[in-house]
Structure formats: C-alpha cells, structure tokens
Design a protein around this motif. Structure first.
Motif, PDB file in Angstrom:
ATOM      1  N   ILE A   7       0.833  -1.201   0.000  1.00  0.00           N
ATOM      2  CA  ILE A   7       0.000   0.000   0.000  1.00  0.00           C
ATOM      3  C   ILE A   7       0.868   1.250   0.000  1.00  0.00           C
ATOM      4  N   ASP A   8       1.985   1.209   0.746  1.00  0.00           N
ATOM      5  CA  ASP A   8       2.892   2.360   0.776  1.00  0.00           C
ATOM      6  C   ASP A   8       3.600   2.532  -0.557  1.00  0.00           C
ATOM      7  N   ARG A  11       1.087   3.978  -3.121  1.00  0.00           N
ATOM      8  CA  ARG A  11       0.779   5.394  -2.896  1.00  0.00           C
ATOM      9  C   ARG A  11       1.827   6.297  -3.537  1.00  0.00           C
ATOM     10  N   ALA A  74      -8.494  -4.931  -1.803  1.00  0.00           N
ATOM     11  CA  ALA A  74      -8.462  -4.128  -0.578  1.00  0.00           C
ATOM     12  C   ALA A  74      -7.474  -2.979  -0.712  1.00  0.00           C
ATOM     13  N   VAL A  75      -6.337  -3.228  -1.360  1.00  0.00           N
ATOM     14  CA  VAL A  75      -5.346  -2.172  -1.590  1.00  0.00           C
ATOM     15  C   VAL A  75      -5.930  -1.098  -2.498  1.00  0.00           C
ATOM     16  N   LYS A  77      -9.047  -0.267  -2.980  1.00  0.00           N
ATOM     17  CA  LYS A  77     -10.087   0.506  -2.303  1.00  0.00           C
ATOM     18  C   LYS A  77      -9.478   1.546  -1.368  1.00  0.00           C
ATOM     19  N   GLN A  78      -8.311   1.259  -0.808  1.00  0.00           N
ATOM     20  CA  GLN A  78      -7.629   2.267   0.005  1.00  0.00           C
ATOM     21  C   GLN A  78      -7.018   3.364  -0.857  1.00  0.00           C
ATOM     22  N   LEU A  79      -6.601   2.974  -2.058  1.00  0.00           N
ATOM     23  CA  LEU A  79      -5.943   3.942  -2.931  1.00  0.00           C
ATOM     24  C   LEU A  79      -6.914   4.858  -3.652  1.00  0.00           C
TER      25      LEU A  79
END
Length: 211
Positions: A7-8, A11, A74-75, A77-79
């Motif tokens: 995720i990091d 981003r 899931a990644v 949706k966070q992004l």
C-alpha cells in the motif's frame, strides 16, 4: 529487512516507470505493483461491476487464488480516494503510455513519419527540452537584513534640504496662527443619574400603591 508494504509502495509509485521501479524495489514488489496498476485501471473502466466479478476477472488472468486477488482489491479501495484526487497524474501517465504504444506500433510498420510525430509529442508533453530548475538549498538561503531609516533616498526619492528645521519652522508657524485655540481636558458628563433613578423608583412605588 522485510518487503515494503504494497500500500505504501502504490501510494508513491503506482504510475512510476518500470525502469525507475527496478532501481527502488525488489522483483516481487514490482510484480505486485504492476498487477495492482492493471487492476486499478480495470476498476476505473468498470466502476459498476461487483467485487466478485473483479476477482473472477483477475484470477482468470493471473492464475492466483481468490484470497490474493481480494487482497489486491483491498489495496485498490484504500488507494481510490487519493488517486482520484490526483487523477491528473494518472492521465499524464496514461497519455505517455499511449504515445509510447503508438511509437512502437509505427516502428513495427517502419512508419518513420508517425514515429517522429509520436517522439516529438512525447518530448513536448514531458518538456524534455526544458532544463531542470536549479533550486538553492534552504540552508543556504539567507534572510535579507532590513534597517530602519528616515532617508528617502533609499527609495530613489531626493531628500529635501534642512528638512528637520523646516518641520520645526512649520510647527512654530501654525502655533502662532492658532493662538485662539485652547487645549481642553475631557470632563465627565453629569447625567444626574441619582435623580433619574430616584424618580423612576418613586414612580414604581406609586404605581404599586395604585394597584
């Protein structure tokens, strides 16, 4: 040292070129990032489809398990909120991809005119002809000193000669011409508050009696 969190990585470098990615990350991280990039583009193109359809699409493409593709989802949706707010970066990346694909297709056909136009557009779009700005490090930036002064010449204004004496002469002149003006001190206004309040109090007492 363990692998960086995907995720990091996403981003920061979801749309970074593969050459630069290879200088920063290991092969496993790069492969995952590129997969998430493809999945993200699919989500943008199919915003109305359900999560299950997403999983079926990419388990079929990659041969990975449902749980692995759900983890990718899931990644994404966070992004999505952050990426949508910076959609200009995405479209810039997409435009570069289209120009490069056009160049490669023209190269296979040996279409030099289209190759030249694609290369020219790519260079212009990415401003490769503009030199990078050289910025001075913050620690080398010195605050400009300022000194208070009554000298108007620092502003390019020619100072009047003997200005201090001229000011004293003008003050003396206006004092002589205004001798009939007297300084007075402020006095408190006598509103006779005691009499007023007593009168109101008496009127209230009388009305109480009449009632």
């Amino acid at each position: 040292m363990g692998l960086p969190k995907i995720i990091d990585v996403c981003r920061v470098d979801l749309f970074t070129g593969e050459g630069e990615l290879q200088q920063k990350y290991d092969a496993v991280t790069i492969a995952r990032l590129l997969r998430v990039r493809d999945e993200y583009q699919w989500v943008l193109a199919n915003p109305d489809l359900a999560d299950r359809q997403f999983v079926e699409e990419f388990t079929g493409r990659t041969g990975l398990s449902d749980s692995a593709i759900y983890a990718d989802l899931a990644v994404i949706k966070q992004l999505l909120p952050a990426l949508q707010s910076s959609s200009r970066d995405f479209h810039r990346w997409k435009a570069n991809q289209m120009l490069l694909e056009t160049y490669q297709m023209a190269k296979k056909r040996k279409d030099t005119k289209t190759m030249e136009r694609a290369a020219s557009s790519y260079a212009k779009y990415n401003r490769v002809d503009v030199e990078d700005e050289q910025q001075m490090p913050f620690e080398l930036i010195v605050v400009q000193p300022f000194t208070a002064t009554a000298d108007p010449s620092v502003l390019g204004i020619k100072p009047l000669p003997n200005i201090d004496q001229r000011i004293k002469d003008m003050i003396a002149k206006y004092r002589r011409e205004s001798i009939d003006i007297e300084d007075v001190e402020a006095e408190e206004a006598d509103l006779e508050e005691n009499e007023l309040w007593n009168a109101e109090s008496n009127e209230t007492d009388e009305s109480d009696i009449l009632q």
